[in-house]
Design a protein around this motif. Structure first.
Motif, mmCIF file in Angstrom:
data_model
loop_
_atom_site.group_PDB
_atom_site.id
_atom_site.type_symbol
_atom_site.label_atom_id
_atom_site.label_comp_id
_atom_site.label_asym_id
_atom_site.label_seq_id
_atom_site.Cartn_x
_atom_site.Cartn_y
_atom_site.Cartn_z
ATOM 1 N N ARG A 1 0.831 -1.206 0.000
ATOM 2 C CA ARG A 1 0.000 0.000 0.000
ATOM 3 C C ARG A 1 0.863 1.253 0.000
ATOM 4 O O ARG A 1 0.574 2.220 -0.716
ATOM 5 C CB ARG A 1 -0.925 -0.015 1.226
ATOM 6 C CG ARG A 1 -1.789 1.234 1.397
ATOM 7 C CD ARG A 1 -2.757 1.407 0.249
ATOM 8 N NE ARG A 1 -3.660 0.260 0.159
ATOM 9 C CZ ARG A 1 -4.389 -0.035 -0.919
ATOM 10 N NH1 ARG A 1 -4.290 0.714 -1.991
ATOM 11 N NH2 ARG A 1 -5.167 -1.091 -0.912
ATOM 12 N N PHE A 2 1.940 1.250 0.759
ATOM 13 C CA PHE A 2 2.860 2.385 0.822
ATOM 14 C C PHE A 2 3.463 2.660 -0.557
ATOM 15 O O PHE A 2 3.531 3.813 -1.015
ATOM 16 C CB PHE A 2 3.961 2.091 1.841
ATOM 17 C CG PHE A 2 4.980 3.181 2.002
ATOM 18 C CD1 PHE A 2 4.808 4.191 2.932
ATOM 19 C CD2 PHE A 2 6.144 3.188 1.227
ATOM 20 C CE1 PHE A 2 5.756 5.191 3.088
ATOM 21 C CE2 PHE A 2 7.088 4.187 1.378
ATOM 22 C CZ PHE A 2 6.896 5.189 2.306
ATOM 23 N N ILE A 3 3.911 1.611 -1.238
ATOM 24 C CA ILE A 3 4.501 1.758 -2.566
ATOM 25 C C ILE A 3 3.516 2.382 -3.543
ATOM 26 O O ILE A 3 3.865 3.276 -4.324
ATOM 27 C CB ILE A 3 4.996 0.387 -3.070
ATOM 28 C CG1 ILE A 3 6.258 -0.028 -2.297
ATOM 29 C CG2 ILE A 3 5.286 0.412 -4.567
ATOM 30 C CD1 ILE A 3 6.674 -1.449 -2.538
ATOM 31 N N ARG A 4 2.262 1.944 -3.501
ATOM 32 C CA ARG A 4 1.225 2.501 -4.380
ATOM 33 C C ARG A 4 0.917 3.942 -3.996
ATOM 34 O O ARG A 4 0.848 4.826 -4.870
ATOM 35 C CB ARG A 4 -0.031 1.630 -4.298
ATOM 36 C CG ARG A 4 -1.244 2.132 -5.071
ATOM 37 C CD ARG A 4 -1.085 2.076 -6.570
ATOM 38 N NE ARG A 4 -0.894 0.735 -7.094
ATOM 39 C CZ ARG A 4 -1.904 -0.093 -7.422
ATOM 40 N NH1 ARG A 4 -3.151 0.269 -7.237
ATOM 41 N NH2 ARG A 4 -1.631 -1.277 -7.946
ATOM 42 N N ASP A 5 0.731 4.205 -2.699
ATOM 43 C CA ASP A 5 0.381 5.559 -2.249
ATOM 44 C C ASP A 5 1.481 6.566 -2.552
ATOM 45 O O ASP A 5 1.209 7.733 -2.853
ATOM 46 C CB ASP A 5 0.083 5.567 -0.746
ATOM 47 C CG ASP A 5 -1.199 4.842 -0.389
ATOM 48 O OD1 ASP A 5 -1.969 4.506 -1.324
ATOM 49 O OD2 ASP A 5 -1.429 4.589 0.808
ATOM 50 N N LYS A 6 2.740 6.132 -2.450
ATOM 51 C CA LYS A 6 3.883 7.024 -2.678
ATOM 52 C C LYS A 6 4.305 7.077 -4.147
ATOM 53 O O LYS A 6 5.298 7.724 -4.494
ATOM 54 C CB LYS A 6 5.073 6.583 -1.821
ATOM 55 C CG LYS A 6 4.851 6.737 -0.328
ATOM 56 C CD LYS A 6 4.651 8.196 0.052
ATOM 57 C CE LYS A 6 4.462 8.363 1.541
ATOM 58 N NZ LYS A 6 4.238 9.782 1.906
ATOM 59 N N LYS A 7 3.527 6.381 -5.000
ATOM 60 C CA LYS A 7 3.774 6.378 -6.437
ATOM 61 C C LYS A 7 5.168 5.858 -6.791
ATOM 62 O O LYS A 7 5.788 6.263 -7.779
ATOM 63 C CB LYS A 7 3.566 7.783 -7.033
ATOM 64 C CG LYS A 7 2.152 8.326 -6.825
ATOM 65 C CD LYS A 7 2.011 9.729 -7.371
ATOM 66 C CE LYS A 7 0.560 10.210 -7.316
ATOM 67 N NZ LYS A 7 0.002 10.237 -5.953
ATOM 68 N N LEU A 8 5.650 4.924 -5.975
ATOM 69 C CA LEU A 8 6.913 4.265 -6.279
ATOM 70 C C LEU A 8 6.740 3.210 -7.359
ATOM 71 O O LEU A 8 7.689 2.848 -8.059
ATOM 72 C CB LEU A 8 7.496 3.630 -5.015
ATOM 73 C CG LEU A 8 7.993 4.604 -3.943
ATOM 74 C CD1 LEU A 8 8.264 3.878 -2.627
ATOM 75 C CD2 LEU A 8 9.252 5.322 -4.414
ATOM 76 N N SER A 9 5.516 2.696 -7.488
ATOM 77 C CA SER A 9 5.186 1.735 -8.538
ATOM 78 C C SER A 9 3.667 1.687 -8.696
ATOM 79 O O SER A 9 2.932 1.838 -7.711
ATOM 80 C CB SER A 9 5.707 0.344 -8.188
ATOM 81 O OG SER A 9 5.267 -0.610 -9.143
ATOM 82 N N TYR A 10 3.234 1.487 -9.938
ATOM 83 C CA TYR A 10 1.802 1.333 -10.206
ATOM 84 C C TYR A 10 1.457 -0.099 -10.598
ATOM 85 O O TYR A 10 0.340 -0.383 -11.027
ATOM 86 C CB TYR A 10 1.371 2.291 -11.325
ATOM 87 C CG TYR A 10 1.399 3.747 -10.914
ATOM 88 C CD1 TYR A 10 0.394 4.288 -10.119
ATOM 89 C CD2 TYR A 10 2.443 4.564 -11.315
ATOM 90 C CE1 TYR A 10 0.422 5.619 -9.739
ATOM 91 C CE2 TYR A 10 2.488 5.896 -10.947
ATOM 92 C CZ TYR A 10 1.470 6.419 -10.155
ATOM 93 O OH TYR A 10 1.506 7.749 -9.773
ATOM 94 N N LYS A 11 2.399 -1.013 -10.444
ATOM 95 C CA LYS A 11 2.145 -2.404 -10.787
ATOM 96 C C LYS A 11 1.081 -3.019 -9.880
ATOM 97 O O LYS A 11 1.004 -2.685 -8.703
ATOM 98 C CB LYS A 11 3.436 -3.224 -10.658
ATOM 99 C CG LYS A 11 4.508 -2.921 -11.685
ATOM 100 C CD LYS A 11 5.698 -3.859 -11.475
ATOM 101 C CE LYS A 11 6.773 -3.656 -12.516
ATOM 102 N NZ LYS A 11 7.921 -4.598 -12.295
#
Length: 276
Positions: free
Chosen positions: A84-94
């Motif tokens: 969730r953190f990766i998605r929220d921080k736009k680190l990845s959209y996969k």
């Protein structure tokens, strides 16, 4: 050193999540204990770090530190928060994110209903791989806690777990027995201790005394371990709803040599920064 962080939780199992890609991080065990302190720091069960992947096929590296500053290899609720953190921080959209951990690689998948499914890998049953100080693999192991003999199942989900069946989780001596078993000589790397109440073949109630953290509201790897052990002991089906104090998780396991799949929520609580 000023560190930006996000406070998150998975069913009440709470985390401080830190982006170590966009900011330079140098945390000692003492600093982690300070951040995890609920009176003087931010407060959390575990601290999670997002780092560059170790292997070319992975997207990120996922690191987990307990509140006592010790680094561990696995945390299921943390894995969902990590995604969730990766998605929220736009680190990845996969929709599918592969991460390196000390226990191997995990696949994190965003479901259409907003929940996150984690491929927790294949459980390890051999005592040497848990690790558990005994030679023979058994469905039930016994050990004395004080003057009382306790029976438990054991498995590694990338971290060591022991699970005891109890009549009622509300009455289980989680603090006393959990602390004694976590540090028992039979577990050379300590262990997470689960207390499982059977409702039926597709539903259990569970409380977990986590290694290095004490009892938490939810433990994802503990839920997986409980279901694996319950299936091995012949009392659970392949799909099980696990009711934890913080809420439910769905666990699926097809049996030996198959990975365990865990599905549940992950929530961001607030953003902040802390000076260390």
């Amino acid at each position: 050193m000023l560190i930006e962080f996000t406070k998150m939780h998975g069913l009440g199992n709470d985390f401080v999540v830190i982006d170590a890609i966009r900011q330079q991080i140098d945390l000692t065990a003492e600093k982690i204990r300070f951040i995890a302190d609920r009176h003087f720091g931010v407060g959390c069960d575990q601290l999670l770090m997002v780092e560059y992947a170790l292997h070319s096929d992975a997207d990120f590296r996922y690191r987990i530190f307990n509140a006592d500053g010790s680094e561990v290899a696995q945390c299921g609720n943390g894995a969902r928060c990590f995604a969730r953190f990766i998605r929220d921080k736009k680190l990845s959209y996969k929709d599918n994110i592969l991460v390196d951990t000390h226990a191997g690689q995990l696949l994190l998948t965003f479901d259409d209903d907003g929940l996150i499914t984690v491929n927790m890998g294949v459980p390890r049953h051999k005592p040497a791989l848990i690790p558990l100080n005994t030679e023979q693999e058994e469905k039930f192991y016994t050990v004395k806690v004080g003057d009382v003999e306790k029976a438990f199942g054991a498995v590694s989900m990338g971290n060591p777990h022991a699970v005891l069946q109890v009549m009622d989780v509300k009455l289980a001596e989680v603090e006393e027995v959990g602390a004694a078993l976590e540090n028992h000589v039979c577990f050379p790397e300590r262990a997470n201790i689960g207390f499982m109440q059977l409702i039926d073949r597709n539903k259990i109630k569970l409380r977990v005394y986590e290694r290095g953290a004490g009892e938490t509201l939810a433990c994802g790897s503990g839920a997986c371990a409980a279901v694996v052990i319950g299936i091995e002991q012949g009392v659970l089906a392949n799909d099980v709803l696990v009711e934890l104090p913080g809420g439910p998780l769905k666990i699926h396991w097809q049996g030996r040599n198959h990975p365990v799949f865990m599905t549940g929520p992950a929530v961001s609580v607030f953003e902040g920064s802390i000076e260390l």
